[in-house]
Design an enzyme around this catalytic site. Structure first.
Site, short mmCIF file in Angstrom:
data_model
loop_
_atom_site.label_atom_id
_atom_site.label_comp_id
_atom_site.label_asym_id
_atom_site.label_seq_id
_atom_site.Cartn_x
_atom_site.Cartn_y
_atom_site.Cartn_z
N ASP A 189 0.82 -1.22 0.00
CA ASP A 189 0.00 0.00 0.00
C ASP A 189 0.85 1.26 0.00
O ASP A 189 0.41 2.31 0.44
CB ASP A 189 -0.94 0.00 1.21
CG ASP A 189 -0.19 -0.08 2.53
OD1 ASP A 189 1.05 -0.29 2.50
OD2 ASP A 189 -0.83 0.07 3.58
N ASP A 265 7.70 -4.32 14.33
CA ASP A 265 8.18 -2.94 14.23
C ASP A 265 8.39 -2.32 15.62
O ASP A 265 9.37 -1.61 15.84
CB ASP A 265 7.23 -2.09 13.38
CG ASP A 265 5.77 -2.25 13.76
OD1 ASP A 265 5.44 -3.18 14.52
OD2 ASP A 265 4.95 -1.44 13.29
#
Length: 287
Positions: A189, A265
């Site tokens: 994306d 992350d």
């Protein structure tokens, strides 16, 4: 009247007022830039770019001309799942700005067996054939067999671990002829800036040689119009931005064996992983 103005309390108030006035003027200059200045920061959608940076369409100048372009040892690894329209848009951007012969291979890693994602990937491969670019751009499609889980963050972390192992440790089986020295990671994306490839070419020597750096990102949370002013400025940060980032093979050799089961992350931002090292980010976003 003069003695009143010289009273310490009055002097302090006047001094603070002067500082506030100056600060307000500086703030106006910073944030209320003219339309011409904002237009100069904007190129192709909402990306900050500059002709001072050598870009993939061939303009010259700036630090981009001082470093070699990215090569076959720097694959672009795209993670995807079920958003075929996003993947198509990301691939089109990469194809448009790719530097061409001898440039970074494009590797799509698909999680699961979505037929529409597979179709977009195959159409992209055929477009390279029709444009006679297969000798200029290496394209690989990998398929990760999902492990059922109720938490998507676990599935994503598993996919990352598998795909990065494939690129760095099983590159020959995946059709990569040159052992990767580093990898640029995207998700399906993300759009890229016109100078995306040149930005990463410029930061590669830094990441390869500076032991106080862990990764380089194309993203800056504040890298938008009205906030970013210098398209050539790089910043060091102890916060990992993600959203289009580069990591070396040496870093994966360290991180891969202890890769987390989920929330990778956030895990990468922890002091135990960062170990005092920094992340490069641009003043203006490249994704």
């Amino acid at each position: 009247s003069r003695s009143f103005l010289m009273h310490p309390a009055v002097v302090l108030v006047l001094g603070v007022a002067a500082v506030l006035v100056v600060s307000s003027v500086l703030a106006l200059n910073l944030f209320l830039s003219s339309e011409a200045e904002q237009a100069a920061l904007l190129e192709a959608s909402q990306f900050v770019a500059s002709d001072r940076i050598v870009n993939s369409t061939g303009s010259a100048g700036g630090y981009g001309s001082l470093v070699p372009p990215l090569g076959l040892d720097t694959p672009i690894l795209i993670f995807c799942y079920k958003r075929q329209e996003y993947l198509k848009r990301t691939l089109e951007g990469l194809k448009k700005y790719h530097p061409g012969n001898g440039g970074p291979p494009i590797v799509v890693s698909q999680d699961g067996d979505d037929v529409f994602v597979r179709q977009v990937s195959e159409e992209f491969r055929l477009s390279l054939l029709s444009d006679d670019r297969t000798d200029q751009l290496t394209y690989v499609h990998m398929n990760h067999q999902q492990v059922p889980t109720e938490n998507g963050y676990y599935a994503l972390a598993q996919h990352y671990k598998w795909a990065l192992d494939q690129v760095f440790l099983e590159m020959a089986q995946q059709g990569l002829d040159v052992p990767p020295a580093r990898v640029i990671i995207l998700e399906e994306d993300l759009d890229i800036a016109p100078d995306f490839f040149d930005y990463f070419a410029a930061v590669t020597p830094l990441l390869d040689t500076d032991r106080e750096l862990l990764a380089a990102s194309a993203w800056n949370d504040n890298g938008q119009i009205g906030l970013a002013r210098d398209p050539e400025r790089l910043l060091r940060s102890d916060f990992f931005p993600g959203l289009g980032w580069m990591m070396t093979a040496a870093a994966w050799k360290e991180l891969g064996p202890k890769w987390p089961l989920a929330y990778w992350d956030d895990w990468l931002r922890e002091p135990a992983q960062r170990r005092g090292r920094h992340f490069i980010r641009p003043e203006g976003c490249r994704t």
